[in-house]
Motif scaffolding. Structure first.
Motif, mmCIF file in Angstrom:
data_model
loop_
_atom_site.group_PDB
_atom_site.id
_atom_site.type_symbol
_atom_site.label_atom_id
_atom_site.label_comp_id
_atom_site.label_asym_id
_atom_site.label_seq_id
_atom_site.Cartn_x
_atom_site.Cartn_y
_atom_site.Cartn_z
ATOM 1 N N LEU A 194 0.819 -1.207 0.000
ATOM 2 C CA LEU A 194 0.000 0.000 0.000
ATOM 3 C C LEU A 194 0.859 1.266 0.000
ATOM 4 O O LEU A 194 0.601 2.203 -0.758
ATOM 5 C CB LEU A 194 -0.923 -0.012 1.226
ATOM 6 N N VAL A 195 1.889 1.297 0.840
ATOM 7 C CA VAL A 195 2.755 2.473 0.928
ATOM 8 C C VAL A 195 3.479 2.710 -0.394
ATOM 9 O O VAL A 195 3.614 3.852 -0.859
ATOM 10 C CB VAL A 195 3.774 2.316 2.080
ATOM 11 N N PHE A 196 3.940 1.640 -1.031
ATOM 12 C CA PHE A 196 4.644 1.778 -2.306
ATOM 13 C C PHE A 196 3.736 2.407 -3.361
ATOM 14 O O PHE A 196 4.137 3.352 -4.065
ATOM 15 C CB PHE A 196 5.139 0.418 -2.788
ATOM 16 N N MET A 197 2.510 1.911 -3.478
ATOM 17 C CA MET A 197 1.602 2.432 -4.494
ATOM 18 C C MET A 197 1.251 3.899 -4.229
ATOM 19 O O MET A 197 1.247 4.729 -5.140
ATOM 20 C CB MET A 197 0.340 1.569 -4.566
ATOM 21 N N LEU A 198 0.965 4.220 -2.979
ATOM 22 C CA LEU A 198 0.635 5.604 -2.640
ATOM 23 C C LEU A 198 1.830 6.519 -2.865
ATOM 24 O O LEU A 198 1.684 7.649 -3.347
ATOM 25 C CB LEU A 198 0.170 5.685 -1.186
ATOM 26 N N ALA A 199 3.023 6.036 -2.516
ATOM 27 C CA ALA A 199 4.236 6.858 -2.675
ATOM 28 C C ALA A 199 4.484 7.181 -4.141
ATOM 29 O O ALA A 199 4.806 8.329 -4.496
ATOM 30 C CB ALA A 199 5.437 6.130 -2.075
ATOM 31 N N VAL A 200 4.361 6.183 -5.019
ATOM 32 C CA VAL A 200 4.587 6.419 -6.450
ATOM 33 C C VAL A 200 3.574 7.428 -6.990
ATOM 34 O O VAL A 200 3.927 8.342 -7.752
ATOM 35 C CB VAL A 200 4.511 5.101 -7.241
ATOM 36 N N LEU A 201 2.312 7.295 -6.589
ATOM 37 C CA LEU A 201 1.278 8.196 -7.083
ATOM 38 C C LEU A 201 1.486 9.625 -6.578
ATOM 39 O O LEU A 201 1.419 10.587 -7.355
ATOM 40 C CB LEU A 201 -0.103 7.684 -6.639
ATOM 41 N N ILE A 202 1.736 9.768 -5.287
ATOM 42 C CA ILE A 202 1.857 11.105 -4.706
ATOM 43 C C ILE A 202 3.147 11.797 -5.135
ATOM 44 O O ILE A 202 3.143 12.948 -5.593
ATOM 45 C CB ILE A 202 1.767 11.020 -3.166
ATOM 46 N N VAL A 203 4.280 11.082 -5.008
ATOM 47 C CA VAL A 203 5.560 11.665 -5.405
ATOM 48 C C VAL A 203 5.579 11.928 -6.908
ATOM 49 O O VAL A 203 6.080 12.969 -7.369
ATOM 50 C CB VAL A 203 6.729 10.732 -5.010
ATOM 51 N N GLY A 204 5.039 10.993 -7.678
ATOM 52 C CA GLY A 204 5.005 11.166 -9.128
ATOM 53 C C GLY A 204 4.224 12.392 -9.538
ATOM 54 O O GLY A 204 4.622 13.130 -10.453
ATOM 55 N N ARG A 205 3.127 12.643 -8.851
ATOM 56 C CA ARG A 205 2.314 13.820 -9.193
ATOM 57 C C ARG A 205 3.058 15.107 -8.861
ATOM 58 O O ARG A 205 2.992 16.080 -9.605
ATOM 59 C CB ARG A 205 0.992 13.755 -8.432
ATOM 60 N N LYS A 206 3.766 15.108 -7.743
ATOM 61 C CA LYS A 206 4.553 16.287 -7.371
ATOM 62 C C LYS A 206 5.709 16.526 -8.346
ATOM 63 O O LYS A 206 6.157 17.661 -8.523
ATOM 64 C CB LYS A 206 5.122 16.110 -5.955
ATOM 65 N N ALA A 207 6.181 15.435 -8.969
ATOM 66 C CA ALA A 207 7.352 15.537 -9.841
ATOM 67 C C ALA A 207 6.996 15.838 -11.295
ATOM 68 O O ALA A 207 7.878 15.827 -12.156
ATOM 69 C CB ALA A 207 8.153 14.239 -9.778
ATOM 70 N N VAL A 208 5.724 16.095 -11.584
ATOM 71 C CA VAL A 208 5.301 16.333 -12.965
ATOM 72 C C VAL A 208 6.073 17.476 -13.633
ATOM 73 O O VAL A 208 6.535 17.335 -14.776
ATOM 74 C CB VAL A 208 3.779 16.575 -13.029
ATOM 75 N N PRO A 209 6.271 18.651 -12.981
ATOM 76 C CA PRO A 209 7.059 19.715 -13.628
ATOM 77 C C PRO A 209 8.477 19.266 -13.987
ATOM 78 O O PRO A 209 8.990 19.601 -15.065
ATOM 79 C CB PRO A 209 7.091 20.819 -12.566
ATOM 80 N N LEU A 210 9.085 18.493 -13.101
ATOM 81 C CA LEU A 210 10.428 17.965 -13.384
ATOM 82 C C LEU A 210 10.395 16.997 -14.557
ATOM 83 O O LEU A 210 11.275 17.023 -15.436
ATOM 84 C CB LEU A 210 10.993 17.284 -12.140
ATOM 85 N N LEU A 211 9.399 16.133 -14.585
ATOM 86 C CA LEU A 211 9.272 15.167 -15.683
ATOM 87 C C LEU A 211 9.058 15.880 -17.013
ATOM 88 O O LEU A 211 9.568 15.443 -18.054
ATOM 89 C CB LEU A 211 8.111 14.202 -15.406
ATOM 90 N N ASN A 212 8.292 16.961 -16.990
ATOM 91 C CA ASN A 212 8.070 17.731 -18.224
ATOM 92 C C ASN A 212 9.393 18.233 -18.801
ATOM 93 O O ASN A 212 9.608 18.206 -20.017
ATOM 94 C CB ASN A 212 7.140 18.913 -17.951
#
Length: 406
Positions: A194-212
């Motif tokens: 559960l923690v892994f899935m939530l971490a990827v979703l939350i951190v990934g969303r915060k990292a969208v500007p960097l990914l762009n």
């Protein structure tokens, strides 16, 4: 191994033939891929002069099939949105709980009614509870339903199932393989997943500007290499944490769907999705022994389990969908879309084999999965007709969240 390239070429030719045949017949291609894999698998009948069985290349085809699952789930994630998924967290937990509770309970009752011992009953319940992520993803993409309102619930249930699977495999392996299972170990497995899935979703969303910025690459070659690296690293790491690698791929797709490069990724990834996805279903067929499917015990046990699953899925999909405020028609789509069983059911059956349980479990699982792999895409395609037929016997109140029998 000296003829490995020739065998792979033949495999691709057979898969292409299956695709062309299904197109002519206007039927879902998935059953054709599986059946043709069965016909030429290591267990298939062979002629003494000409042996067309794929023996040497089977491990490589299986690995390519695993890659196909990753691309299927990654693409499905691209078609969705992590923002929508997070906002629907409560609905997904409620819907996933309803789905697991109904199908797992029916699996336990079925195993008990069939006269199996406790450990075999637990294995059967696991086999009949978990949907096939690969088949569900393929069907949603093929039928162009990724933007439908019920897809949010379908994806949520798939992810919820993976958390359940992580917990259940921990319990089942402890009981079947060692005869015990600690509460601490079970809770730890569930928490990590559960923690892994939530971490990827939350951190990934915060990292969208960097990914762009990182994905602002002119060369398609370099662009794909960066995307593939992220896909395989996250999927592989998730497997190390005992979370299905397919779920890791889905999570990466959900994150990349938030970026401004989503359309470019979709365009470039589609050929890989189609090619490797087809090989997954073909490789699944290679693992099935046709001779083990024709015994009387296996046949009747599988047919009865399929009937129970169809009823359970329809009821679970209806209740889960209505709990999320979906219409009766969309709720019907939920239950019928995730009726297919596949890779996870085979994993549970193999655990029973490793534990020395009754030999009937594996052929039962193979035939059960094969039937639902054929029926699932067909039922999903015909959800409108099924909804109309069921509506003659059950009154669906579109304004209320209840279903009343006439």
């Amino acid at each position: 191994m000296e003829h490995i390239v020739f065998e792979i070429g033949l495999a691709i030719a057979l898969v292409a033939f299956a695709g062309l045949l299904s197109g002519r017949l206007k039927f879902s291609v998935i059953p054709f891929y599986i059946l043709i894999g069965m016909a030429v698998g290591p267990h298939a009948f062979h002629w003494s002069v000409f042996d067309l069985r794929f023996i040497h290349s089977a491990p490589l085809i299986e690995f390519m099939g695993r890659i196909g699952v990753l691309f299927l789930l990654f693409y499905l994630g691209l078609e969705f949105s992590v923002g929508r998924l997070i906002k629907s967290g409560r609905k997904i937990v409620v819907g996933g709980t309803i789905y697991i509770a109904i199908n797992f309970t029916l699996g336990l009752v079925f195993g008990w009614a069939a006269g199996f011992p406790l450990e075999e009953t637990l294995v059967i319940a696991g086999i009949t509870t978990i949907s096939s992520s690969a088949i569900v993803a393929k069907v949603l993409v093929d039928l162009k339903r990724t933007a439908n309102p019920e897809t949010e619930m379908i994806l949520g249930i798939i992810m919820f199932e993976d958390v359940f699977l992580a917990v259940y495999l921990s319990i089942l392996s402890g009981l079947v393989l060692s005869g015990s299972s600690t509460l601490g170990g079970v809770l730890l497995s569930a928490a990590v997943a559960l923690v892994f899935m939530l971490a990827v979703l939350i951190v990934g969303r915060k990292a969208v500007p960097l990914l762009n910025r990182l994905l602002n690459i002119r060369s398609n070659e370099a662009f794909l290499l960066v995307v593939f690296a992220a896909l395989f690293i996250v999927a592989g790491f998730s497997e190390k944490l005992h979370v299905a690698e397919a779920i890791g791929a889905l999570l990466v797709g959900l994150v990349f769907a938030e970026t401004e490069h989503r359309k470019r990724i979709e365009h470039l990834i589609t050929p890989f999705r189609d090619f490797f996805g087809a090989l997954f279903f073909f490789s699944f067929g290679l693992t099935i022994d046709p001779k083990s499917l024709i015994t009387k015990e296996t046949l009747w046990l599988s047919l009865a389990a399929v009937a129970v699953t169809l009823v359970g899925n329809f009821a679970a999909g209806m209740l889960a969908g209505r709990s999320a405020g979906l219409s009766a028609k969309s709720s019907t789509n939920v239950g019928l879309t995730i009726v297919s069983r596949g890779e996870f059911s085979i994993i549970v059956a193999n655990l029973g084999k490793a534990g020395g349980l009754l030999a009937v479990l594996q052929p039962f699982a193979a035939l059960y999965v094969l039937i639902l792999a054929v029926l699932g895409p067909l039922l999903t395609k015909e959800t409108k007709a099924i909804y109309r037929v069921v509506g003659k016997f059950i009154k669906f109140d579109s304004d209320q969240r209840s279903v009343q029998h006439k």
